[in-house]
Design an enzyme around this catalytic site. Sequence first.
Site, PDB file in Angstrom:
ATOM      1  N   HIS A 275      65.974   9.262  -0.009  1.00 34.04           N
ATOM      2  CA  HIS A 275      64.833   8.899  -0.845  1.00 34.04           C
ATOM      3  C   HIS A 275      65.296   7.827  -1.820  1.00 34.04           C
ATOM      4  O   HIS A 275      66.348   7.961  -2.453  1.00 34.04           O
ATOM      5  CB  HIS A 275      64.320  10.130  -1.604  1.00 34.04           C
ATOM      6  CG  HIS A 275      63.134   9.829  -2.456  1.00 34.04           C
ATOM      7  ND1 HIS A 275      61.868   9.665  -1.929  1.00 34.04           N
ATOM      8  CD2 HIS A 275      63.011   9.623  -3.785  1.00 34.04           C
ATOM      9  CE1 HIS A 275      61.022   9.384  -2.901  1.00 34.04           C
ATOM     10  NE2 HIS A 275      61.690   9.347  -4.036  1.00 34.04           N
TER      11      HIS A 275
ATOM     12  N   ASN B 145      67.373  13.839   4.449  1.00 38.94           N
ATOM     13  CA  ASN B 145      66.452  12.737   4.146  1.00 38.94           C
ATOM     14  C   ASN B 145      67.118  11.815   3.134  1.00 38.94           C
ATOM     15  O   ASN B 145      67.984  12.249   2.367  1.00 38.94           O
ATOM     16  CB  ASN B 145      65.151  13.290   3.544  1.00 38.94           C
ATOM     17  CG  ASN B 145      64.146  12.206   3.235  1.00 38.94           C
ATOM     18  OD1 ASN B 145      63.912  11.303   4.044  1.00 38.94           O
ATOM     19  ND2 ASN B 145      63.540  12.255   2.057  1.00 38.94           N
TER      20      ASN B 145
ATOM     21  N   GLY C 227      63.818   0.782  10.185  1.00 40.86           N
ATOM     22  CA  GLY C 227      64.974   1.515  10.694  1.00 40.86           C
ATOM     23  C   GLY C 227      66.319   0.959  10.277  1.00 40.86           C
ATOM     24  O   GLY C 227      67.316   1.151  10.980  1.00 40.86           O
TER      25      GLY C 227
ATOM     26  N   ASN D 115      68.238   1.961   7.814  1.00 39.05           N
ATOM     27  CA  ASN D 115      69.156   3.076   7.548  1.00 39.05           C
ATOM     28  C   ASN D 115      69.649   3.688   8.854  1.00 39.05           C
ATOM     29  O   ASN D 115      70.827   4.037   8.972  1.00 39.05           O
ATOM     30  CB  ASN D 115      68.476   4.138   6.676  1.00 39.05           C
ATOM     31  CG  ASN D 115      68.499   3.753   5.210  1.00 39.05           C
ATOM     32  OD1 ASN D 115      69.563   3.759   4.579  1.00 39.05           O
ATOM     33  ND2 ASN D 115      67.352   3.398   4.671  1.00 39.05           N
TER      34      ASN D 115
ATOM     35  N   GLU E  24      71.810   2.269  -0.091  1.00 38.06           N
ATOM     36  CA  GLU E  24      71.396   3.268   0.906  1.00 38.06           C
ATOM     37  C   GLU E  24      72.213   3.138   2.176  1.00 38.06           C
ATOM     38  O   GLU E  24      72.596   4.135   2.791  1.00 38.06           O
ATOM     39  CB  GLU E  24      69.907   3.102   1.255  1.00 38.06           C
ATOM     40  CG  GLU E  24      68.960   3.468   0.135  1.00 38.06           C
ATOM     41  CD  GLU E  24      67.496   3.353   0.562  1.00 38.06           C
ATOM     42  OE1 GLU E  24      67.151   3.759   1.682  1.00 38.06           O
ATOM     43  OE2 GLU E  24      66.687   2.842  -0.236  1.00 38.06           O
TER      44      GLU E  24
ATOM     45  N   ARG F  68      56.300  10.658   7.096  1.00 37.53           N
ATOM     46  CA  ARG F  68      55.340  11.748   7.265  1.00 37.53           C
ATOM     47  C   ARG F  68      55.741  12.927   6.402  1.00 37.53           C
ATOM     48  O   ARG F  68      56.936  13.230   6.283  1.00 37.53           O
ATOM     49  CB  ARG F  68      55.308  12.223   8.734  1.00 37.53           C
ATOM     50  CG  ARG F  68      54.916  11.173   9.736  1.00 37.53           C
ATOM     51  CD  ARG F  68      53.547  10.601   9.492  1.00 37.53           C
ATOM     52  NE  ARG F  68      52.485  11.600   9.448  1.00 37.53           N
ATOM     53  CZ  ARG F  68      51.266  11.352   8.992  1.00 37.53           C
ATOM     54  NH1 ARG F  68      50.951  10.161   8.513  1.00 37.53           N
ATOM     55  NH2 ARG F  68      50.357  12.305   9.004  1.00 37.53           N
ATOM     56  N   ILE F  69      54.745  13.578   5.833  1.00 40.21           N
ATOM     57  CA  ILE F  69      55.009  14.835   5.133  1.00 40.21           C
ATOM     58  C   ILE F  69      55.014  15.935   6.186  1.00 40.21           C
ATOM     59  O   ILE F  69      54.124  16.001   7.033  1.00 40.21           O
ATOM     60  CB  ILE F  69      53.930  15.095   4.063  1.00 40.21           C
ATOM     61  CG1 ILE F  69      54.048  14.021   2.972  1.00 40.21           C
ATOM     62  CG2 ILE F  69      54.078  16.497   3.478  1.00 40.21           C
ATOM     63  CD1 ILE F  69      52.939  14.053   1.943  1.00 40.21           C
TER      64      ILE F  69
HETATM   65  C1  GRF Z   1      64.227   3.244   2.642  1.00 45.20           C
HETATM   66  O1  GRF Z   1      64.193   2.690   1.368  1.00 45.20           O
HETATM   67  C2  GRF Z   1      64.229   4.738   2.559  1.00 45.20           C
HETATM   68  O2  GRF Z   1      64.962   5.235   1.475  1.00 45.20           O
HETATM   69  C3  GRF Z   1      62.775   5.029   2.353  1.00 45.20           C
HETATM   70  O3  GRF Z   1      62.092   4.093   3.150  1.00 45.20           O
HETATM   71  C4  GRF Z   1      62.925   2.969   3.392  1.00 45.20           C
HETATM   72  C5  GRF Z   1      63.122   2.880   4.859  1.00 45.20           C
HETATM   73  O4  GRF Z   1      63.807   1.724   5.251  1.00 45.20           O
HETATM   74  N1  GRF Z   1      62.499   6.409   2.647  1.00 45.20           N
HETATM   75  P1  GRF Z   1      64.408   1.620   6.724  1.00 45.20           P
HETATM   76  O5  GRF Z   1      63.294   1.982   7.703  1.00 45.20           O
HETATM   77  O6  GRF Z   1      65.572   2.575   6.828  1.00 45.20           O
HETATM   78  O7  GRF Z   1      64.817   0.192   6.873  1.00 45.20           O
END
Ligand code: GRF
Length: 204
Positions: free
Chosen positions: A112, A110, A15, A17, A177, A94-95
């Site tokens: 990526h 999202n 988590g 992000n 990110e 999850r898809i």
């Molecule tokens: C990030 O690299 C995100 O882009 C990808 O999975 C990772 C998740 O990291 N989808 P976090 O849970 O936000 O630390």
Amino acid sequence: MRAMRSIVILISGRGSNMQAIVRAAQTEQWSARIAAIISSKADAEGLKFAAAQGIPTAVVANKDYPDRAQFDAALRIAIDGFSPDLVVLAGFMRILTAPFVEHYAGRMLNIHPSLLPSFPGMATHRQALEAGVKVHGATVHFVTAKLDHGPIVAQATVPVLENDTEQSLEQRVLIEEHQLYPRAVRWFVEDRLSIEDGRVRNSA
Ligand code: GRF
């Protein structure tokens, strides 16, 4: 004054992000409220941060449901209980089914860890190294039924260095990110984003 926006963030793990978005919303005083953090895993690390911040949390664990359709139905009920304007997928692993995605069309983002449309799916940093690309990065996009597709809101790039490993590349992309995703969510909150012919327009 702009109406207060309500945001639900979905996680599955660390988590980081999600934390970056929560912190930016606070320090930059967005006209937005993080209504809830919902995790697909009961032991997701990110839930502790959310609870410590006093943000409501919920767990909808995919392992408790026999199939995707039933999981998505339960997840939708949990999300809509908070009546969000925006759903943010932040490391949500999850898809999602097409009806679920359709329900949140134009209001689900999202992130990526690649420069889409290159390297959708898993192990994006390994894919980048194997392809020998010289730049790599991350993409924030609106979610559509096709995995890791959908109108692109913003991208950040990092150079791929001679001696990069999957881990070193991942670390450098993750730093980007944490800048990129809060910025993109803020644009949504500020009503700057619209989708026209499958492309995102960002009005200043
Ligand atoms: C990030 O690299 C995100 O882009 C990808 O999975 C990772 C998740 O990291 N989808 P976090 O849970 O936000 O630390």
